[in-house]
Design an enzyme around this catalytic site. Structure first.
Site, PDB file in Angstrom:
ATOM      1  N   ASP A 370       0.849  -1.204   0.000  1.00 40.37           N
ATOM      2  CA  ASP A 370       0.000   0.000   0.000  1.00 40.37           C
ATOM      3  C   ASP A 370       0.880   1.248   0.000  1.00 40.37           C
ATOM      4  O   ASP A 370       2.067   1.210  -0.367  1.00 40.37           O
ATOM      5  CB  ASP A 370      -0.961  -0.051   1.199  1.00 40.37           C
ATOM      6  CG  ASP A 370      -2.279   0.668   0.950  1.00 40.37           C
ATOM      7  OD1 ASP A 370      -2.290   1.912   0.985  1.00 40.37           O
ATOM      8  OD2 ASP A 370      -3.303   0.003   0.721  1.00 40.37           O
ATOM      9  N   ARG A 450      -5.599  16.291   2.345  1.00 36.17           N
ATOM     10  CA  ARG A 450      -4.882  15.447   3.317  1.00 36.17           C
ATOM     11  C   ARG A 450      -3.454  15.964   3.554  1.00 36.17           C
ATOM     12  O   ARG A 450      -2.751  16.325   2.612  1.00 36.17           O
ATOM     13  CB  ARG A 450      -4.819  14.033   2.755  1.00 36.17           C
ATOM     14  CG  ARG A 450      -4.298  13.008   3.688  1.00 36.17           C
ATOM     15  CD  ARG A 450      -4.291  11.661   2.984  1.00 36.17           C
ATOM     16  NE  ARG A 450      -3.866  10.620   3.895  1.00 36.17           N
ATOM     17  CZ  ARG A 450      -3.578   9.383   3.509  1.00 36.17           C
ATOM     18  NH1 ARG A 450      -3.681   9.045   2.237  1.00 36.17           N
ATOM     19  NH2 ARG A 450      -3.208   8.483   4.377  1.00 36.17           N
ATOM     20  N   TRP A 487      -6.024   1.703  -6.777  1.00 37.59           N
ATOM     21  CA  TRP A 487      -5.983   3.067  -7.319  1.00 37.59           C
ATOM     22  C   TRP A 487      -6.778   3.955  -6.370  1.00 37.59           C
ATOM     23  O   TRP A 487      -7.996   3.874  -6.319  1.00 37.59           O
ATOM     24  CB  TRP A 487      -6.597   3.058  -8.722  1.00 37.59           C
ATOM     25  CG  TRP A 487      -6.665   4.365  -9.451  1.00 37.59           C
ATOM     26  CD1 TRP A 487      -7.284   5.506  -9.054  1.00 37.59           C
ATOM     27  CD2 TRP A 487      -6.114   4.651 -10.741  1.00 37.59           C
ATOM     28  NE1 TRP A 487      -7.161   6.481 -10.008  1.00 37.59           N
ATOM     29  CE2 TRP A 487      -6.442   5.982 -11.060  1.00 37.59           C
ATOM     30  CE3 TRP A 487      -5.384   3.899 -11.673  1.00 37.59           C
ATOM     31  CZ2 TRP A 487      -6.073   6.583 -12.263  1.00 37.59           C
ATOM     32  CZ3 TRP A 487      -5.030   4.505 -12.872  1.00 37.59           C
ATOM     33  CH2 TRP A 487      -5.365   5.826 -13.155  1.00 37.59           C
ATOM     34  N   ASP A 488      -6.072   4.799  -5.646  1.00 37.25           N
ATOM     35  CA  ASP A 488      -6.711   5.611  -4.620  1.00 37.25           C
ATOM     36  C   ASP A 488      -6.973   7.023  -5.127  1.00 37.25           C
ATOM     37  O   ASP A 488      -6.346   7.470  -6.095  1.00 37.25           O
ATOM     38  CB  ASP A 488      -5.788   5.653  -3.392  1.00 37.25           C
ATOM     39  CG  ASP A 488      -6.553   5.669  -2.085  1.00 37.25           C
ATOM     40  OD1 ASP A 488      -7.714   6.121  -2.089  1.00 37.25           O
ATOM     41  OD2 ASP A 488      -5.994   5.247  -1.051  1.00 37.25           O
ATOM     42  N   ASN A 490      -7.799  10.397  -2.782  1.00 34.75           N
ATOM     43  CA  ASN A 490      -8.195  10.832  -1.445  1.00 34.75           C
ATOM     44  C   ASN A 490      -8.602  12.295  -1.338  1.00 34.75           C
ATOM     45  O   ASN A 490      -8.495  12.893  -0.277  1.00 34.75           O
ATOM     46  CB  ASN A 490      -7.054  10.544  -0.464  1.00 34.75           C
ATOM     47  CG  ASN A 490      -6.923   9.054  -0.200  1.00 34.75           C
ATOM     48  OD1 ASN A 490      -7.909   8.390   0.091  1.00 34.75           O
ATOM     49  ND2 ASN A 490      -5.738   8.522  -0.328  1.00 34.75           N
ATOM     50  N   CYS A 536     -10.469   2.948  -4.938  1.00 36.35           N
ATOM     51  CA  CYS A 536     -10.563   3.369  -3.548  1.00 36.35           C
ATOM     52  C   CYS A 536     -10.581   4.886  -3.564  1.00 36.35           C
ATOM     53  O   CYS A 536      -9.930   5.517  -4.401  1.00 36.35           O
ATOM     54  CB  CYS A 536      -9.339   2.833  -2.808  1.00 36.35           C
ATOM     55  SG  CYS A 536      -9.200   3.416  -1.113  1.00 36.35           S
ATOM     56  N   ASP A 558     -12.804   2.898   4.658  1.00 34.80           N
ATOM     57  CA  ASP A 558     -11.594   2.853   5.480  1.00 34.80           C
ATOM     58  C   ASP A 558     -11.921   2.277   6.849  1.00 34.80           C
ATOM     59  O   ASP A 558     -11.027   2.009   7.650  1.00 34.80           O
ATOM     60  CB  ASP A 558     -11.006   4.256   5.652  1.00 34.80           C
ATOM     61  CG  ASP A 558     -10.073   4.607   4.500  1.00 34.80           C
ATOM     62  OD1 ASP A 558      -9.760   3.712   3.695  1.00 34.80           O
ATOM     63  OD2 ASP A 558      -9.674   5.781   4.403  1.00 34.80           O
TER      64      ASP A 558
HETATM   65  C1  GLA Z   1      -6.696   5.841   1.854  1.00 42.73           C
HETATM   66  C2  GLA Z   1      -7.193   4.437   1.618  1.00 42.73           C
HETATM   67  C3  GLA Z   1      -6.530   3.480   2.572  1.00 42.73           C
HETATM   68  C4  GLA Z   1      -5.046   3.542   2.368  1.00 42.73           C
HETATM   69  C5  GLA Z   1      -4.574   4.962   2.555  1.00 42.73           C
HETATM   70  C6  GLA Z   1      -3.114   5.101   2.184  1.00 42.73           C
HETATM   71  O1  GLA Z   1      -7.135   6.345   3.057  1.00 42.73           O
HETATM   72  O2  GLA Z   1      -8.583   4.407   1.735  1.00 42.73           O
HETATM   73  O3  GLA Z   1      -6.995   2.176   2.383  1.00 42.73           O
HETATM   74  O4  GLA Z   1      -4.703   3.043   1.116  1.00 42.73           O
HETATM   75  O5  GLA Z   1      -5.294   5.875   1.737  1.00 42.73           O
HETATM   76  O6  GLA Z   1      -2.664   6.380   2.383  1.00 42.73           O
END
Ligand code: GLA
Length: 749
Positions: A370, A450, A487-488, A490, A536, A558
């Site tokens: 991750d 973030r 693939w995130d 945020n 994600c 999460d």
């Molecule tokens: C997000 C994702 C988590 C993890 C973090 C990593 O919050 O939802 O599962 O991958 O980023 O920074």
């Protein structure tokens, strides 16, 4: 099957169990005449659009007010209600003409019916496996005064009760125009005797079911965050008052789009319930030069009178066969161990290799690294830096990714990796080089996400699209063994503005962003068709059909607290199957809630989805390790039925009985997996009969308890008929708070 009755001027769209009827009535107005259970005869339906309403009958004179019999868009069930032409409900289409007025009066012109489905590039779309799977109707309408045109597109499936709608708006005039509102679908159902079901949420509490009666006026859900968001996702259902899982009418609506959306219902004096779904008109205005056109995303409509569960199963089939890339229809998804909650940013090669060793011992298929593996000038040790600098952090991984793929291979495991390629941080080499690449508004300070530094890249810019494609392409070229990408994304699309788009196209940004994303994903998918991708967005911030057909699954939240996951997964299951829900066993004393739950509950909840682990095996006791090995081996027994079977929701956690239960049944009804969870415990707590559903009443099933941690239930090893299991149900003690049971049912020879 789609037909046109030229005598009555009606179009009839049939799926196996539903019909949808559109009529061309006086003045070439297009009206919705019917949507519901399949009907054989449409004659007489057109009267619906002229039906006298409200006060049209006078008891004093015993006469009808004949005016009410004239066609009026005000109270007719309009097929695509437009702005400013006598239909005073919320419109599906509003166009600002060059002379400034917003009247849009579309009248019927003609139609085409053909086998298959059109491409709606540059948007994600439901795909067909063969042309015979569905037929399409395109209805052309035109505004004779402004020269604007709209084509309503309907695809009716031949073996699934699904109708897909979208609209293409064309500027066939000599002058520019602006679209202020263009919905994908508009349906006016008769009456308002329905409940509306939507899925509300927030970060770590995604997809809570809400059911409320339709009321006069406007009701609905929306996102204006640039993405579908944690709060709402583009799904809604309208169900009859008596509808439950197994009976009653249910209409489902899903938008195949990941950006801003709006779903609304409007009930007015005319006695119809208008349903609208499409791109959110806020910050949307789309400019059309003469000859240009705009295509809306697709809306997927489902109708059934067999209950809410059947609506979900129809959506699940669509997901499996017409939305995801398709490679998993028969294959099983990998069981994986993910480093996030196991190590967060604190890992090195040795730690990850030790995860791989344990994962293999436990019977898992894949190691996923991750966040935290990248950054040269700014190593990624927390959330404040480095996104965009996709080079290996040498301090953590001196042998690079190659060292890890080699160890994974040696241990017989596949390898997956986390990226967040749509984003950067103000503390990154990428931002230092290309500050103009982020979404931003001129003369305003940027809001950062973030870590106080995160920013979103401007995907409307083709150079940025090339960069993002390159992130994946470079990784895959250097490490072809990467089998899985998480693939995130945020951050929502803050700082609405683009340095790339011209002044008069700034309002195109939200759409241009998603078209850019689509372009990137299409190229990735074409070049790396075997790559499995998880979507994600800080958990469930982007769970919608628009992320498909490029992603295989979602990180639904999460929040890995098993107890709360039961609710989250329940909500998601309304329109996504278990195979789409990554569900990981995480550490005791949960990071998000501080709650302690038994390892068995954590496994039993993960087993009802695409199971994985997010904890350090080294921190487990020998007893826990032995249990994990048992539960993983048991999951493999039921993995095909969980991942490919039909879902039956039995006791909803939202009903607050203290229990939740659900089951999956194979299409042949010879194999099933049953789950029951105890959510809370109180004195003198009534115990429900654990009734099942979806089985063959005639068959006998052998019941076996899996994921065993203690004594099995008394019915373990015994056989029962499907009829008994569904009508009477099994009577067993679930135990105290947070107890759970997993049963496997196999049709006895
Ligand atoms: C997000 C994702 C988590 C993890 C973090 C990593 O919050 O939802 O599962 O991958 O980023 O920074």
């Amino acid at each position: 099957m789609i037909s046109f009755d030229s005598k009555n001027k009606t179009f009839k769209l049939d799926t196996p169990n539903t019909s949808y009827v559109i009529g061309v009535v006086d003045f070439d107005q297009l009206v919705n005449l019917y949507y519901g259970d399949k009907i054989a005869d449409t004659e007489g339906l057109e009267a619906r659009s002229f039906r006298p309403r409200c006060a049209s009958f006078s008891p004093l004179t015993s006469e009808y007010n004949t005016d009410a019999h004239d066609f009026s868009p005000d109270c007719a069930p309009m097929e695509y209600g437009c702005n400013g032409c006598g239909d005073f409900r919320t419109s599906a289409l509003s166009i600002r003409n060059v002379d400034g007025n917003t009247v849009t009066d579309m009248r019927y012109e003609g139609y085409r019916i053909y086998a298959g489905k059109p491409s709606i590039d540059p948007l994600p779309a439901v795909y067909l496996n063969s042309e015979s799977e569905a037929d399409t109707l395109e209805i052309d309408m035109a505004d004779k005064v402004t020269g604007m045109r709209v084509t309503l597109i309907y695809t009716a499936f031949n073996s699934l009760d699904v109708i897909i709608r979208s609209a293409r708006i064309e500027n066939a005039s000599q002058r520019p125009a602006d679209i202020d509102r263009a919905m994908s679908m508009c349906v006016d159902l008769p009456g308002m005797d329905y409940d509306l079901i939507t899925l509300y949420g927030r970060h770590c509490k995604e997809r809570s079911e809400e059911r409320r009666p339709l009321a006069h006026g406007l009701q609905g859900i929306a996102s204006k965050r640039g993405v579908s968001s944690h709060c709402q996702n583009p799904f809604a259902a309208l169900v009859s008052k008596n509808a439950d899982e197994n009976s009653g009418e249910a209409y489902g609506f899903n938008l195949v789009y990941s950006g801003n959306f709006e779903f609304c219902t409007e009930c007015d004096y005319s006695g119809t319930s208008r349903i609208l779904m499409g791109i959110n008109p806020t910050d949307f205005t789309w400019h059309l030069e003469p000859g240009e056109s705009f295509q809306t995303p697709e809306a997927v409509m489902v109708h059934t009178s067999k209950g809410i569960g059947e609506m979900s199963r129809i959506y699940h089939k669509l997901y499996n066969f017409n939305l995801v890339p398709g490679k998993y229809r028969t294959e099983k998804r990998p069981l994986l161990i993910n480093s996030w909650e196991a190590a967060f940013f604190d890992f090195d090669t040795d730690k990850l290799v030790s995860f791989a060793e344990r994962a293999k011992e436990f019977g898992m298929d894949m190691l996923v690294m991750d966040d935290g593996w990248f950054g040269d000038k700014y190593p990624r040790n927390n959330g404040t830096s480095s996104l965009g600098d996709w080079v290996v952090c040498k301090e953590k991984l001196p042998e690079g990714i190659k060292g890890l793929t080699a160890s994974a291979r040696e241990k017989g495991l596949k390898f997956g990796i986390w990226i967040e390629p749509e984003m950067t941080n103000s503390k990154s080499e990428l931002f230092e080089k290309h500050p103009e690449w982020v979404i931003q508004q001129p003369h305003r300070e940027m809001h950062k996400g973030r870590g106080g530094t995160q920013l979103v890249l401007d995907l409307s810019n083709p150079e940025v699209q090339e960069f993002v494609f390159g992130v994946v392409d470079k990784l895959m070229t250097a490490h072809p063994e990467i089998a899985y990408i998480k693939w995130d994304a945020n951050m929502t699309l803050f700082n609405y503005g683009s340095t790339y788009l011209p002044r008069d196209k700034q309002s195109h940004l939200y759409i241009a962003y998603h078209r850019g994303l689509e372009n990137i994903l299409k190229r990735i998918h074409a070049k790396y068709p075997g790559l499995v991708m998880q979507a994600c967005a800080s958990g469930g911030g982007r769970i919608n059909y628009g992320m498909l057909p490029y992603y295989d699954e979602f990180w639904t939240s999460d929040n890995t607290d098993a107890l709360q996951r039961i609710f989250i997964q329940w909500g998601v299951s309304n329109f996504f199957p278990a195979v789409a829900m990554a569900s990981h066993v995480s550490v005791d004393t949960n990071y998000q809630t501080g709650r302690k739950t038994p390892l068995k509950l954590r496994f039993d909840v993960a087993m009802s989805g695409r199971m994985g682990m997010e904890l350090q095996p080294a921190h487990m006791t020998d007893e826990d390790k032995a249990f994990a090995r048992r539960a993983i081996a048991d999951y493999k027994l039921i993995r095909p039925v969980v991942q490919q079977g039909d879902l039956y929701r039995l006791i909803s956690p939202f009903d607050k009985t203290g229990y939740a239960s659900l089951m999956y049944v194979s299409p042949e009804k010879d194999h099933a997996a049953y789950f029951v969870y105890k959510l809370e415990q109180y004195h003198n707590m009534p115990r429900p009969a654990f009734r099942m559903a979806g089985l063959d009443p005639q068959k006998r099933y052998l019941v076996r308890e899996l994921s065993l941690d203690g004594k099995p239930i008394p019915q373990d090893g015994k056989t029962f008929t499907g009829a008994f299991l569904m009508e009477t149900g099994l009577d067993f003690e679930v135990g105290g708070e947070h107890a759970s049971h997993v049963l496997e049912l196999k049709a006895a020879e």
